[in-house]
Design a protein around this motif. Sequence first.
Motif, PDB file in Angstrom:
ATOM      1  N   ARG A 114       0.860  -1.195   0.000  1.00 37.81           N
ATOM      2  CA  ARG A 114       0.000   0.000   0.000  1.00 37.81           C
ATOM      3  C   ARG A 114       0.885   1.231   0.000  1.00 37.81           C
ATOM      4  O   ARG A 114       1.798   1.339   0.828  1.00 37.81           O
ATOM      5  N   GLU A 116       1.373   4.163   1.280  1.00 32.71           N
ATOM      6  CA  GLU A 116       0.950   5.011   2.396  1.00 32.71           C
ATOM      7  C   GLU A 116       2.121   5.845   2.868  1.00 32.71           C
ATOM      8  O   GLU A 116       3.263   5.600   2.499  1.00 32.71           O
ATOM      9  N   PHE A 123       3.948   0.656   6.927  1.00 30.19           N
ATOM     10  CA  PHE A 123       4.921   0.435   5.861  1.00 30.19           C
ATOM     11  C   PHE A 123       4.227   0.432   4.506  1.00 30.19           C
ATOM     12  O   PHE A 123       3.005   0.403   4.442  1.00 30.19           O
ATOM     13  N   GLN A 128       0.533  -9.568   6.094  1.00 26.34           N
ATOM     14  CA  GLN A 128      -0.677  -9.887   6.836  1.00 26.34           C
ATOM     15  C   GLN A 128      -0.810 -11.389   6.987  1.00 26.34           C
ATOM     16  O   GLN A 128      -0.485 -12.149   6.089  1.00 26.34           O
ATOM     17  N   ARG A 259     -14.790   0.600   9.146  1.00 31.41           N
ATOM     18  CA  ARG A 259     -13.783  -0.121   8.374  1.00 31.41           C
ATOM     19  C   ARG A 259     -13.587   0.466   6.972  1.00 31.41           C
ATOM     20  O   ARG A 259     -14.523   0.874   6.316  1.00 31.41           O
ATOM     21  N   ALA A 283      -4.908  -0.198  14.806  1.00 31.46           N
ATOM     22  CA  ALA A 283      -5.403  -1.573  14.910  1.00 31.46           C
ATOM     23  C   ALA A 283      -4.289  -2.582  14.633  1.00 31.46           C
ATOM     24  O   ALA A 283      -3.463  -2.364  13.759  1.00 31.46           O
ATOM     25  N   ILE A 284      -4.265  -3.681  15.420  1.00 29.27           N
ATOM     26  CA  ILE A 284      -3.307  -4.746  15.112  1.00 29.27           C
ATOM     27  C   ILE A 284      -3.936  -5.783  14.191  1.00 29.27           C
ATOM     28  O   ILE A 284      -3.251  -6.543  13.530  1.00 29.27           O
ATOM     29  N   GLY A 310      -1.797  -7.414  11.094  1.00 31.12           N
ATOM     30  CA  GLY A 310      -0.552  -6.880  10.557  1.00 31.12           C
ATOM     31  C   GLY A 310       0.596  -7.497  11.336  1.00 31.12           C
ATOM     32  O   GLY A 310       0.729  -7.279  12.539  1.00 31.12           O
TER      33      GLY A 310
HETATM   34  P1  AMP Z   1      -6.754  -3.662   6.886  1.00 31.25           P
HETATM   35  O1  AMP Z   1      -6.579  -4.637   5.747  1.00 31.25           O
HETATM   36  O2  AMP Z   1      -6.571  -2.240   6.489  1.00 31.25           O
HETATM   37  O3  AMP Z   1      -7.984  -3.916   7.692  1.00 31.25           O
HETATM   38  O4  AMP Z   1      -5.528  -3.918   7.870  1.00 31.25           O
HETATM   39  C1  AMP Z   1      -5.433  -5.083   8.658  1.00 31.25           C
HETATM   40  C2  AMP Z   1      -4.216  -4.954   9.525  1.00 31.25           C
HETATM   41  O5  AMP Z   1      -3.033  -4.852   8.724  1.00 31.25           O
HETATM   42  C3  AMP Z   1      -4.189  -3.684  10.367  1.00 31.25           C
HETATM   43  O6  AMP Z   1      -4.886  -3.880  11.556  1.00 31.25           O
HETATM   44  C4  AMP Z   1      -2.708  -3.497  10.603  1.00 31.25           C
HETATM   45  O7  AMP Z   1      -2.271  -4.310  11.671  1.00 31.25           O
HETATM   46  C5  AMP Z   1      -2.103  -3.999   9.330  1.00 31.25           C
HETATM   47  N1  AMP Z   1      -1.759  -2.888   8.429  1.00 31.25           N
HETATM   48  C6  AMP Z   1      -2.578  -2.178   7.619  1.00 31.25           C
HETATM   49  N2  AMP Z   1      -1.900  -1.262   6.913  1.00 31.25           N
HETATM   50  C7  AMP Z   1      -0.602  -1.375   7.278  1.00 31.25           C
HETATM   51  C8  AMP Z   1       0.615  -0.723   6.905  1.00 31.25           C
HETATM   52  N3  AMP Z   1       0.633   0.230   5.983  1.00 31.25           N
HETATM   53  N4  AMP Z   1       1.769  -1.110   7.499  1.00 31.25           N
HETATM   54  C9  AMP Z   1       1.759  -2.102   8.424  1.00 31.25           C
HETATM   55  N5  AMP Z   1       0.659  -2.757   8.810  1.00 31.25           N
HETATM   56  C10 AMP Z   1      -0.505  -2.410   8.251  1.00 31.25           C
END
Ligand code: AMP
Length: 433
Positions: A114, A116, A123, A128, A259, A283-284, A310
């Motif tokens: 991603r 970001e 990161f 995941q 979400r 969120a973890i 994550g």
């Molecule tokens: P999501 O798919 O956005 O629901 O993210 C699920 C989990 O992935 C989050 O709770 C974070 O622990 C982790 N996560 C999401 N984006 C990032 C990122 N850019 N860097 C590291 N971990 C991430």
Amino acid sequence: MPKYQPQRGTYDAYYDEAINIEKIVQILKGTASLYGYTPIITPIYEATELFTRSVGESSDIVSKEMFTFMDKGERSITLRPELTAGVMRAITSNKLYANADLPLKFYYYGPIFRYERPQKGRFRQFSQFGVECVGINSPYFDAETISLAYSQLLMLGFPHVILKINSLGDQESRDAYKEALKLYFADKIQNMCGDCARRYEQNPLRILDCKVPEDRLLIEGAPKIQDYLTESAKDYFETVLRILEESGIEYQVDDSLVRGLDYYSHVVFEFHYLLEDGTSLGAIGAGGHYDHLLHEVGGPDLSSVGYAFGVERLNILLKDIEKEHYEKPNLDVYVMSLDSSCDDEAFNLTEYLRANGFKCEVNFESKSIGSLFKVANRKNAKFALLIGNDELEKGLYKVKNLATQVQVELRLEDIVEYLDHQLEEVEGEHHHE
Ligand code: AMP
């Protein structure tokens, strides 16, 4: 400074970092398998359209964060920004729903991309671990999935976690709620950020995700989804909450939780952990129930539930929680060949110990015994095994416990039993701490 550095938002993991990331993944996999999950491995890149359709145009992921490029065949390709869409695509491409008992239960682990803004715990390439439970619409499977995530966090060693949960209801609930949001924001949207203006048109639910402080003030007064749930959606949510309560899983209902992906319905949830100083990494792990995603990618219209952790965030937090228990590279035995004439024997004996399950290394260049002990200490070896000409002649090997400094002389056939016994004691002690 060396010419090449990792790209912005990427990292290299090695030594204790890499060891602990692998340990975390092993525990996550082991726990998921207790719930009947098996692994699924899908490609790192997919057709861009898979993500725009499934994750949704209105999500931040699709609108801003995807690594997208044209391949040499002029196809638009995207590095996966999440794994659920790929798993749904794999289930559809391979018709896995056709001859199987539902639900299908898959876990996955792998890199996600991603674009970001990097910061602590955020990161551009991260990993995941997640699960998808596909094919049955039941609050019991939603609760079971949440319970699996919760158990995994306990197995990893989190002393406590915060589970935030909300319901987005069914389609009817969400349509009514979106109408209410549009009405509420109608005279406010021109004073809100550009993202919100876009979300207002595409999916007003997303406005609730906005982080801009001035917008947050307006969002606080917005209608709540709870007031728009249909009776059956309410029943569904209450059943999930009741099962969680009966399993002793604490939760907080958070009506601002919507979400960032478009495909959720009914239950959505997030896990959080506060560090000692009260800060959080965000969120973890997060997930929820989704109804039409499989259909969206060309499969039957089956309901599913899933979540993803994550892995880097889990690692950063566990490093803080475990401190001295955070595993470092280590060895059971460092074998010391004290003279080049002993190298053959040292080679064979080390292989013999490995075949018996001990983690070993051996030196092959003559060094003073003093410097060999220093190496053994740097490698966190629990035992040293000394092989010199003397030892070979007598058939007696010196085995030294590097923690207690106790040294014994053993015959070859007694070494394995001795080490087994000693290591059991060392590990037992560690367990009782
Ligand atoms: P999501 O798919 O956005 O629901 O993210 C699920 C989990 O992935 C989050 O709770 C974070 O622990 C982790 N996560 C999401 N984006 C990032 C990122 N850019 N860097 C590291 N971990 C991430």
